[in-house]
Design an enzyme around this catalytic site. Structure first.
Site, PDB file in Angstrom:
ATOM      1  N   HIS A 111       0.339  -0.832  -0.609  1.00  0.00           N
ATOM      2  CA  HIS A 111      -0.084   0.150   0.155  1.00  0.00           C
ATOM      3  C   HIS A 111       0.876   1.198  -0.034  1.00  0.00           C
ATOM      4  CE1 HIS A 111      -3.138  -2.682   0.624  1.00  0.00           C
ATOM      5  NE2 HIS A 111      -3.432  -2.927   1.399  1.00  0.00           N
ATOM      6  N   THR A 140      13.261  -7.637   3.207  1.00  0.00           N
ATOM      7  CA  THR A 140      12.273  -5.948   3.007  1.00  0.00           C
ATOM      8  C   THR A 140      13.516  -5.953   1.835  1.00  0.00           C
ATOM      9  OG1 THR A 140      13.841  -5.145   4.368  1.00  0.00           O
ATOM     10  CG2 THR A 140      11.885  -5.300   5.359  1.00  0.00           C
ATOM     11  N   LYS A 141      14.238  -6.424   1.897  1.00  0.00           N
ATOM     12  CA  LYS A 141      15.376  -6.789   0.225  1.00  0.00           C
ATOM     13  C   LYS A 141      16.315  -7.779  -0.459  1.00  0.00           C
ATOM     14  CE  LYS A 141      17.307  -2.405   2.114  1.00  0.00           C
ATOM     15  NZ  LYS A 141      16.549  -1.181   1.972  1.00  0.00           N
ATOM     16  N   ARG A 170      18.879 -10.103   7.009  1.00  0.00           N
ATOM     17  CA  ARG A 170      20.258  -9.129   7.020  1.00  0.00           C
ATOM     18  C   ARG A 170      21.148 -11.125   6.764  1.00  0.00           C
ATOM     19  NH1 ARG A 170      20.733  -9.588  11.700  1.00  0.00           N
ATOM     20  NH2 ARG A 170      22.344  -9.418  13.035  1.00  0.00           N
ATOM     21  N   ARG A 227      26.155 -15.704   7.432  1.00  0.00           N
ATOM     22  CA  ARG A 227      27.293 -15.444   6.984  1.00  0.00           C
ATOM     23  C   ARG A 227      27.385 -16.831   5.393  1.00  0.00           C
ATOM     24  NH1 ARG A 227      27.883 -21.363   7.776  1.00  0.00           N
ATOM     25  NH2 ARG A 227      26.586 -22.267   8.630  1.00  0.00           N
TER      26      ARG A 227
END
Length: 194
Positions: free
Chosen positions: A113, A163-164, A178, A181
């Site tokens: 949204h 999110t990425k 994130r 390793r």
């Protein structure tokens, strides 16, 4: 351009027009029946879900309950498994490779949204493709957001918010998710991934 065409093109669109609402209702009817079948009725479940999805491999197993918006935007590869409460908001393409394991309570959101409230109040939304590579394991409770690509052979830790993009051959965890390793040849000698 129709609202469906805008949706699939990654543009702002309105989801409550007749066409898109009707397609979501169609998927919900099929999923209601799919989720209500007895645990032993695996063949019947697969016969219901296979035509709803855009593509499946010959070997796949989706534990009920399963939820999605449309179904036809979801492609799953060979040897796919998803555990309980798998939710896919497939307002754009969701492409899942071969040998993928999805833990319980995982959600993939191709839909989003707008940040500005005026656009949200006007019922606009957007959708970006999500791609998951081959040999990926997504731990329970993970959330994958619009536009994300996860590379081959990667593990996403339980409870992560992706999110990425996440590269291939890594273990990634957290909120936001994130890389912690790389996965190496040494991992062949152990069963856990600490």
């Amino acid at each position: 351009m129709t609202e469906k065409e805008k949706m699939l093109a990654g543009k702002l669109y309105k989801a409550f027009g007749e066409e898109l609402l009707g397609e979501r209702q169609h998927a919900k009817e099929i999923l209601f029946e799919f989720n209500a079948l007895r645990p032993s009725e695996i063949d019947q479940r697969n016969a219901l879900i296979k035509p709803l999805l855009g593509r499946t491999g010959a070997k796949f197993f989706i534990e009920p309950p399963f939820r999605c918006d449309y179904g036809y935007n979801i492609s799953i590869g060979e040897n796919f498994y998803s555990n309980y409460n798998f939710t896919v908001l497939d307002c754009n393409t969701v492409t899942i490779g071969d040998n993928v394991l999805i833990g319980p309570n995982v959600s993939i959101f191709a839909a989003g949204h707008p940040a500005h409230y005026e656009l949200r109040v006007e019922e606009y939304e957007y959708a970006y493709p999500v791609t998951i590579g081959n040999n990926v394991w997504i731990g329970g409770g993970a959330i994958i957001n619009p536009g994300v690509t996860i590379g081959d052979n990667t593990i996403i830790g339980s409870g992560s918010a992706v999110t990425k993009d996440i590269p291939a051959n890594v273990i990634a965890v957290g909120n936001p998710c994130r890389v912690i390793r790389e996965i190496t040849e040494d991992d062949k000698g152990q069963y856990d991934h600490k």
